[in-house]
Design an enzyme around this catalytic site. Sequence first.
Site, PDB file in Angstrom:
ATOM      1  N   ALA A   1       1.991  -9.884  -3.978  1.00 42.77           N
ATOM      2  CA  ALA A   1       1.543  -8.503  -4.127  1.00 42.77           C
ATOM      3  C   ALA A   1       0.023  -8.448  -4.030  1.00 42.77           C
ATOM      4  CB  ALA A   1       2.013  -7.919  -5.458  1.00 42.77           C
ATOM      5  N   ASN A   2      -0.517  -7.226  -4.121  1.00 38.93           N
ATOM      6  CA  ASN A   2      -1.969  -7.042  -4.159  1.00 38.93           C
ATOM      7  C   ASN A   2      -2.326  -6.132  -5.327  1.00 38.93           C
ATOM      8  OD1 ASN A   2      -1.924  -4.210  -3.194  1.00 38.93           O
ATOM      9  ND2 ASN A   2      -1.224  -5.132  -1.277  1.00 38.93           N
ATOM     10  N   ARG A   3      -3.589  -5.803  -5.457  1.00 36.79           N
ATOM     11  CA  ARG A   3      -4.072  -5.117  -6.663  1.00 36.79           C
ATOM     12  C   ARG A   3      -4.110  -3.595  -6.532  1.00 36.79           C
ATOM     13  NH1 ARG A   3      -9.629  -7.670  -8.233  1.00 36.79           N
ATOM     14  NH2 ARG A   3      -9.306  -6.308 -10.026  1.00 36.79           N
TER      15      ARG A   3
END
Length: 406
Positions: free
Chosen positions: A213-215
């Site tokens: 995932a990313n932020r």
Amino acid sequence: MCADAPVRPEVILGVSGGIAAYKACELLRLFTESGHAVTVIPTEAALRFVGEPTWAALSGRPVATGVFDDAHDVPHVQLGRKAELVVVAPATADVMARAVSGRADDLLTATLLTARCPVLFAPAMHTEMWEHPATVDNVATLRRRGAIVAEPASGRLTGADTGKGRLPDPAEIFAFARHLLAGASVGENLRGRHILVTAGGTREAIDPVRYLANRSSGKQGFALARAAAARGAKVTIVAANVSLPVPLGAEVITVESAAQLRSATVEAAAGADAVIMAAAPADFRPASYSDAKIKKDAETTTWSLDLETTVDIAAELGRAKRPGQVLVTFAAETHDAVAHAKAKLAAKNADLMVLNDVSGGKAFGRDDNAVTLLWPDGTSREVALSSKDAIAGAVVDAVAAELRPL
């Protein structure tokens, strides 16, 4: 000599007689703590739920209750004339019905007749009342006359009942109202338009319990949706893993992976006048998926994961873009930001690029941001550090300027 005090936006908060009247206290607090001058006009029924001293204490102003109070000032006329925004929350079926018929049998409905500013109704009632043909017709009439009637939320109602009819989250009403105030000089320059916004960050499954995932939090995308809805647009959001209240006036399609984001976005884009790609889809995903949880071996100290690239959704939309359709893409960069963003702008055939410098943890998950807007002709504009709602307003205004006249 003292400097002049800043002018505070004049807001009227109309409160009608539903159990959700207690939630209007939180909405009032949000307005007053952010520097707005609020006059509360409760109906007689509303005062059965929350008393006059509460409204006076929270607003710091006398509460306007009747047309005969201070009759020499003609309160319904004066209040309506000076208001920059009227918010009715909760808005019951009864108050909306009386507003449609032009009734003026209490101070709130009389003020609605004299107000010439944006008017926002935030309905709250039982599902059966919201779906009744009379209410459906009344909502349509209010919207046709220029009022904004938010869709109620779904959830727990009074007693054990659940369904559509719950008052939208006060924080979301407040955020939308601020867009209405900020866009007063712009007006509804997107009425009749369909705006598609993507938001959030995708998750690419490794096994049943792990993912890449990313932020991205989705805050900027949801702010863009609010700004577009406040300017009169029909708004669709494709949201990837966003845990935020649904923006008023928007329809949300939830997705998880980049593949799901692509499918939903391509389908929705077919009928959109503008597509704003604020989501952060993964650039890579695991080349294979394990149906069982991958176990850690006590004797193994390293583990490798093969990745494959995902489809470039923005580039695909750029290739399929219809004449007159506007495509806005985002670039989150840490180094050589402008050069990378300009290259992406050209490669994706976009009409506007919003550049985020995310070095040092900036932008992601925060309530403020600073961006650079880039156009294909080389024009650029810096938007200084400000709230994500303010950034959204700047981007949406740029989109409105790019659209061809209807």
